[in-house]
Design an enzyme around this catalytic site. Structure first.
Site, PDB file in Angstrom:
ATOM      1  N   LYS A  40       0.844  -1.203   0.000  1.00 15.32           N
ATOM      2  CA  LYS A  40       0.000   0.000   0.000  1.00 15.32           C
ATOM      3  C   LYS A  40       0.874   1.245   0.000  1.00 15.32           C
ATOM      4  O   LYS A  40       1.684   1.452   0.892  1.00 15.32           O
ATOM      5  CB  LYS A  40      -0.911  -0.015   1.229  1.00 15.32           C
ATOM      6  CG  LYS A  40      -1.763   1.239   1.406  1.00 15.32           C
ATOM      7  CD  LYS A  40      -2.562   1.159   2.716  1.00 15.32           C
ATOM      8  CE  LYS A  40      -3.240   2.480   3.034  1.00 15.32           C
ATOM      9  NZ  LYS A  40      -3.937   2.447   4.339  1.00 15.32           N
ATOM     10  N   LYS A  77     -10.756  12.341   8.719  1.00 14.27           N
ATOM     11  CA  LYS A  77     -10.192  12.001  10.024  1.00 14.27           C
ATOM     12  C   LYS A  77     -10.182  13.237  10.921  1.00 14.27           C
ATOM     13  O   LYS A  77     -10.035  14.358  10.434  1.00 14.27           O
ATOM     14  CB  LYS A  77      -8.747  11.509   9.866  1.00 14.27           C
ATOM     15  CG  LYS A  77      -8.563  10.225   9.089  1.00 14.27           C
ATOM     16  CD  LYS A  77      -7.079   9.896   8.965  1.00 14.27           C
ATOM     17  CE  LYS A  77      -6.845   8.663   8.100  1.00 14.27           C
ATOM     18  NZ  LYS A  77      -7.284   7.429   8.772  1.00 14.27           N
ATOM     19  N   GLU A 103      -9.729   3.672   2.035  1.00 11.49           N
ATOM     20  CA  GLU A 103      -9.193   3.827   0.675  1.00 11.49           C
ATOM     21  C   GLU A 103      -8.057   2.868   0.365  1.00 11.49           C
ATOM     22  O   GLU A 103      -7.821   2.519  -0.792  1.00 11.49           O
ATOM     23  CB  GLU A 103      -8.724   5.273   0.463  1.00 11.49           C
ATOM     24  CG  GLU A 103      -7.306   5.593   0.888  1.00 11.49           C
ATOM     25  CD  GLU A 103      -7.035   5.378   2.379  1.00 11.49           C
ATOM     26  OE1 GLU A 103      -5.891   5.036   2.719  1.00 11.49           O
ATOM     27  OE2 GLU A 103      -7.959   5.543   3.195  1.00 11.49           O
ATOM     28  N   ARG A 124      -7.661  -0.278   0.903  1.00 11.06           N
ATOM     29  CA  ARG A 124      -8.108  -1.540   0.305  1.00 11.06           C
ATOM     30  C   ARG A 124      -8.532  -1.354  -1.150  1.00 11.06           C
ATOM     31  O   ARG A 124      -8.440  -2.289  -1.944  1.00 11.06           O
ATOM     32  CB  ARG A 124      -9.234  -2.145   1.150  1.00 11.06           C
ATOM     33  CG  ARG A 124     -10.518  -1.375   1.161  1.00 11.06           C
ATOM     34  CD  ARG A 124     -11.420  -1.730   2.334  1.00 11.06           C
ATOM     35  NE  ARG A 124     -10.862  -1.242   3.598  1.00 11.06           N
ATOM     36  CZ  ARG A 124     -11.464  -1.372   4.778  1.00 11.06           C
ATOM     37  NH1 ARG A 124     -12.638  -1.998   4.843  1.00 11.06           N
ATOM     38  NH2 ARG A 124     -10.921  -0.898   5.880  1.00 11.06           N
TER      39      ARG A 124
END
Length: 494
Positions: free
Chosen positions: A260, A272, A344, A346
């Protein structure tokens, strides 16, 4: 830097193991002759400590051709492990660094037991020398010069060539882990997806690997709608990075790493809070782990075929950013209902996994700082793992045990698959809810691995530490670099 000798020949400092035993080891007994019995006195008065990680310094005062001896406490032999050794040597090398020692030796055989042979000890010593003395790469205008160890000699009766080889491998493992640490610690305005791609290309060219860096237009042609959706809000272009190492004549049994590479994560419209956003420069820890492993592979040239794929972008808010309720189409053709733009990673990995398969990966290991849920479940010391293939998982587990990077397997049940497939508008949804968050993320990725043997490693808890520790300062740890490399080195062994 590394040398192997049979006897001491004058050094600034020498490291010696000290176990909790009824009598002094033969190594210490021999040295005590030069000290006229004073070491025995120091042991009896507990000024030489045998406790785990205790470091006791003794000046020779001209009695030998060594200036200082550093006795490393290791506790009882029956509880001695590779983890004990790594922690103790990490502290020892930090002590040498603080003392500005440039020429050190280690009585290697004093650390050898029935559990750990000289090869093991040499590998760990060279690895930990790099890990334990790693310094943060800062951007301060007033930088302090650091005195580094220039010469390290292993004193042993064992075969010099074998010990030299073990020292070299350990050193490479430590250095590559530090490379990953430096990447993770870099600020997001410096390490963009473009800069990460440039770093990967330099690495590939250095080690004569093939590589590809897909630009946005190429991703659009290949239908990489999941990664492109994450990138929608950014002014920074996305990159799909691939490094290809050919260690065999035939392109078979290809191990595919997918890391990632989210260079910064605001959460997107599922924003967040401030406290959760600070530190999100490290959301590309999986990419760093994969690149660190490829550095080791490039140096050691194992006879394996390996692909490293890194989907990279940042995840930010703008008028063009993707939104909850969007439906996107991944490279695999599967459609995804976006329920959470902060899930995001994944999405990016979904296209990364599909692309790795397209490039020929027969086995897949993805690495990602994926969920806060794995931290709640396993803490900051253990990496969460999921799999669709127990045989591949066992190989990853053995590699993690060898490198002292613990992993723990989480389940994938049919009801978990039902939750990620629960959408009125698409094949999948990217965030079924808070319950079992780490499991949901891994289960989602499994939908793209499909029948290809696959292991998922969630390093959200292990990628960074808040405080200094035996193997380095606060900040990035380089988690899973050594595990991935060891997996490749040992792959297929019975």
């Amino acid at each position: 830097m590394f040398q192997v000798q049979k006897e001491l020949a004058g050094h600034e400092a020498v490291i010696i193991a000290l176990f909790e035993e009824e009598k002094m080891s033969s190594f210490v007994q021999e040295l005590d002759k030069a000290f006229e019995g004073q070491l025995q006195v120091l042991l009896e008065e507990k000024e030489l400590s045998t406790k785990k990680k205790a470091i006791s310094k003794v000046h020779s005062l001209g009695k030998t051709n060594v200036k200082r001896y550093y006795f490393v406490g290791l506790g009882k032999k029956e509880s001695y492990t590779t983890e004990t050794l790594r922690a103790a040597l990490g502290k020892a090398f930090k002590t040498l660094q603080a003392a500005k020692v440039q020429d050190a030796a280690m009585l290697l055989d004093s650390f050898v037991t029935e559990k750990l042979d000289a090869i093991d000890v040499a590998h760990i010593a060279a690895e930990v020398q790099g890990l334990g003395t790693y310094e943060l790469q800062t951007y301060k205008s007033d930088k302090k010069d650091c005195v580094e160890l220039e010469k390290f000699t292993a004193i042993t009766a064992e075969d010099a060539q074998e010990i030299e080889a073990a020292l070299t491998v350990g050193y490479v493992h430590g250095r590559a882990t530090n490379s990953a640490r430096t990447l993770v610690n870099m600020p997001p305005n410096v390490l963009t997806a473009t800069k990460l791609a440039e770093y990967a290309v330099e690495l590939a060219e250095k080690y004569d690997m093939d590589y590809k860096v897909l630009e946005k237009e190429e991703m659009e042609d290949l239908g990489m709608g999941a990664l492109l959706a994450v990138n929608q809000g950014s002014v920074e272009p996305p990159k799909m990075i691939a490094l290809i190492y050919k260690g065999k004549e035939e392109w078979t049994d290809v191990i595919g790493f997918v890391g990632k590479g989210i260079t910064y994560d605001t959460g997107g419209y599922s924003l967040k809070p401030r406290e959760g956003m600070v530190g999100m420069k490290g959301d590309m820890g999986g990419a760093a782990a994969v690149l660190g492993a490829m550095e080791i592979i490039g140096e050691l040239r194992p006879e394996q075929n390996v692909i490293a794929v890194i989907p990279s972008t940042d995840n930010v808010v703008s008028g063009t950013a993707f939104k909850p309720d969007d439906v996107i189409t991944s490279m695999s053709g599967k459609t995804i209902e976006v329920l959470n733009t902060d899930a995001e990673g994944r999405l990016a990995l979904a296209d990364g996994i599909t692309y790795a398969k397209k490039l020929g990966a027969n086995y897949l290991v993805d690495v990602a700082t994926l969920t806060g849920g794995v931290i709640v479940a396993l803490g900051n010391y253990t990496t969460g793992a999921m799999t669709n293939n127990e045989e591949l998982f066992e190989q990853v587990l053995e590699a993690s045990m060898e490198t002292d990077e613990p992993i723990w397997q989480l389940p994938i049940f049919d009801r978990d698959k039902e939750r990620v497939r629960n959408s009125k508008f698409a094949d999948l949804n990217n965030s079924p809810g808070r319950e079992g968050h780490a499991v949901m993320a891994g289960t989602f990725l499994g939908e793209f691995a499909e029948d290809t043997p696959w292991v998922h490693l969630d390093i959200a808890g292990t990628s960074e530490t808040k405080g200094a520790h035996d193997l380095g300062p606060a900040g990035a740890t380089g988690a899973m670099v050594r595990t991935l490399a060891t997996l490749v080195e040992r792959f297929g062994e019975e």
